[in-house]
Write an enzyme that holds these catalytic residues in place. Structure first.
Site, mmCIF file in Angstrom:
data_model
loop_
_atom_site.group_PDB
_atom_site.id
_atom_site.type_symbol
_atom_site.label_atom_id
_atom_site.label_comp_id
_atom_site.label_asym_id
_atom_site.label_seq_id
_atom_site.Cartn_x
_atom_site.Cartn_y
_atom_site.Cartn_z
ATOM 1 N N LYS A 94 0.858 -1.085 -0.169
ATOM 2 C CA LYS A 94 -0.021 -0.101 0.153
ATOM 3 C C LYS A 94 0.858 1.061 0.025
ATOM 4 O O LYS A 94 2.175 1.188 0.191
ATOM 5 C CB LYS A 94 -1.107 -0.018 1.177
ATOM 6 C CG LYS A 94 -2.141 -1.216 1.137
ATOM 7 C CD LYS A 94 -2.856 -1.270 2.119
ATOM 8 C CE LYS A 94 -3.982 -2.558 2.086
ATOM 9 N NZ LYS A 94 -4.867 -2.245 3.420
ATOM 10 N N ASN A 104 -2.010 -0.164 6.799
ATOM 11 C CA ASN A 104 -1.482 -1.165 7.169
ATOM 12 C C ASN A 104 -0.360 -2.019 6.456
ATOM 13 O O ASN A 104 -0.630 -3.181 6.319
ATOM 14 C CB ASN A 104 -2.287 -2.124 7.988
ATOM 15 C CG ASN A 104 -3.743 -2.595 6.782
ATOM 16 O OD1 ASN A 104 -3.550 -2.119 5.585
ATOM 17 N ND2 ASN A 104 -4.598 -3.226 7.304
ATOM 18 N N HIS A 112 -1.821 -5.531 1.547
ATOM 19 C CA HIS A 112 -3.274 -6.195 1.344
ATOM 20 C C HIS A 112 -2.981 -7.743 0.709
ATOM 21 O O HIS A 112 -1.875 -7.938 0.022
ATOM 22 C CB HIS A 112 -4.172 -5.361 0.136
ATOM 23 C CG HIS A 112 -5.251 -6.465 -0.383
ATOM 24 N ND1 HIS A 112 -6.392 -6.589 0.361
ATOM 25 C CD2 HIS A 112 -5.189 -7.433 -1.458
ATOM 26 C CE1 HIS A 112 -7.209 -7.641 -0.475
ATOM 27 N NE2 HIS A 112 -6.568 -8.075 -1.228
ATOM 28 N N GLU A 115 -9.449 -10.832 -7.564
ATOM 29 C CA GLU A 115 -8.431 -9.510 -7.290
ATOM 30 C C GLU A 115 -7.227 -9.762 -8.357
ATOM 31 O O GLU A 115 -6.701 -8.744 -8.790
ATOM 32 C CB GLU A 115 -7.928 -9.783 -5.761
ATOM 33 C CG GLU A 115 -9.107 -9.239 -4.808
ATOM 34 C CD GLU A 115 -8.674 -9.500 -3.486
ATOM 35 O OE1 GLU A 115 -9.446 -9.265 -2.587
ATOM 36 O OE2 GLU A 115 -7.581 -9.807 -3.172
HETATM 37 P P1 IDP Z 1 -7.527 -7.251 5.718
HETATM 38 O O1 IDP Z 1 -6.914 -6.138 4.776
HETATM 39 O O2 IDP Z 1 -6.812 -7.619 6.763
HETATM 40 O O3 IDP Z 1 -8.383 -8.179 4.936
HETATM 41 P P2 IDP Z 1 -10.439 -6.112 5.804
HETATM 42 O O4 IDP Z 1 -11.199 -6.127 7.063
HETATM 43 O O5 IDP Z 1 -10.503 -6.534 4.535
HETATM 44 O O6 IDP Z 1 -8.932 -6.181 6.142
HETATM 45 O O7 IDP Z 1 -10.247 -4.391 5.303
HETATM 46 C C1 IDP Z 1 -9.579 -3.858 4.181
HETATM 47 C C2 IDP Z 1 -8.751 -2.710 4.442
HETATM 48 O O8 IDP Z 1 -9.642 -1.507 5.157
HETATM 49 C C3 IDP Z 1 -7.793 -2.937 5.879
HETATM 50 O O9 IDP Z 1 -6.471 -3.628 5.283
HETATM 51 C C4 IDP Z 1 -7.364 -1.565 6.334
HETATM 52 O O10 IDP Z 1 -6.382 -0.934 5.426
HETATM 53 C C5 IDP Z 1 -8.766 -0.927 6.030
HETATM 54 N N1 IDP Z 1 -9.640 -1.074 7.245
HETATM 55 C C6 IDP Z 1 -10.115 -2.229 7.950
HETATM 56 N N2 IDP Z 1 -10.731 -2.205 9.005
HETATM 57 C C7 IDP Z 1 -10.691 -0.679 9.407
HETATM 58 C C8 IDP Z 1 -10.905 0.463 10.322
HETATM 59 O O11 IDP Z 1 -11.514 -0.340 11.551
HETATM 60 N N3 IDP Z 1 -10.603 1.511 10.368
HETATM 61 C C9 IDP Z 1 -9.905 2.000 9.293
HETATM 62 N N4 IDP Z 1 -9.544 1.354 8.321
HETATM 63 C C10 IDP Z 1 -10.004 0.056 8.239
HETATM 64 MG MG MG Z 2 -9.902 -8.135 3.339
#
Ligand code: IDP
Ligand code: MG
Length: 146
Positions: free
Chosen positions: A11, A114, A117, A128
């Site tokens: 990212k 974070n 992805h 994807e």
């Molecule tokens: P993942 O990337 O671990 O699969 P997902 O739940 O699919 O997590 O969420 C997609 C992306 O959305 C996350 O990687 C993060 O960048 C963002 N995200 C998820 N939950 C939150 C939150 O509670 N606050 C802000 N951003 C979030």
């Molecule tokens: Mg996800």
């Protein structure tokens, strides 16, 4: 365990921090090979499409803004059990909850920024991968051949 392919994204925070090499090294050390790689700057519509499953979530507008804030590195990783292995190497979504030694624990800024992805299932990996890469970029490789 069967050979799989999965989509990995580094990212914008990962590119900003200059840790592309360190992240790819972690995948290679665990047997995941990058078999297709490109640098992409997503448009708003492209980021919204990629994260469409999250569009009703409160963090969606901020997530789309973040994902379009700079270039990302899109990769297809190949290896045994690649989907689950990539998720394990990445760590939990929230770096505060991620296990020691994971990419998110070591490099992520917060739950949004974070760093990486990874597809969460083989079905989503196929969708994807096709979102980022065309058929001509998705060569089969036989790593044992000289
Ligand atoms: P993942 O990337 O671990 O699969 P997902 O739940 O699919 O997590 O969420 C997609 C992306 O959305 C996350 O990687 C993060 O960048 C963002 N995200 C998820 N939950 C939150 C939150 O509670 N606050 C802000 N951003 C979030
Ligand atoms: Mg996800």
């Amino acid at each position: 365990m069967a050979t799989q392919r999965t989509l990995s994204l580094i990212k914008p925070d990962g590119l900003e921090k200059g840790i592309v090499g360190k992240i790819i090294a972690r995948f290679e050390e665990r047997g995941l090979k990058p078999v297709a790689v490109k640098l992409v700057r997503l448009t708003q519509a492209q980021a919204e499409g990629f994260y469409a499953v999250h569009r009703a979530r409160p963090f969606f507008p901020s997530l789309v803004q973040f994902m379009t804030s700079g270039p990302i590195l899109a990769m297809v990783l190949e290896g045994d059990d690649a989907v689950a292995k990539n998720r394990e190497i990445m760590g939990a979504t929230d770096p505060a909850k991620a296990a020691a030694g994971t990419i998110r624990k070591d490099f992520a800024t917060d739950v949004e920024k974070n760093t990486v992805h990874g597809s969460d299932s083989p079905e989503n990996a196929a969708i994807e991968i096709a979102y980022f890469f065309g058929q001509l970029e998705l060569h089969p490789y036989d790593w044992k051949k000289k």
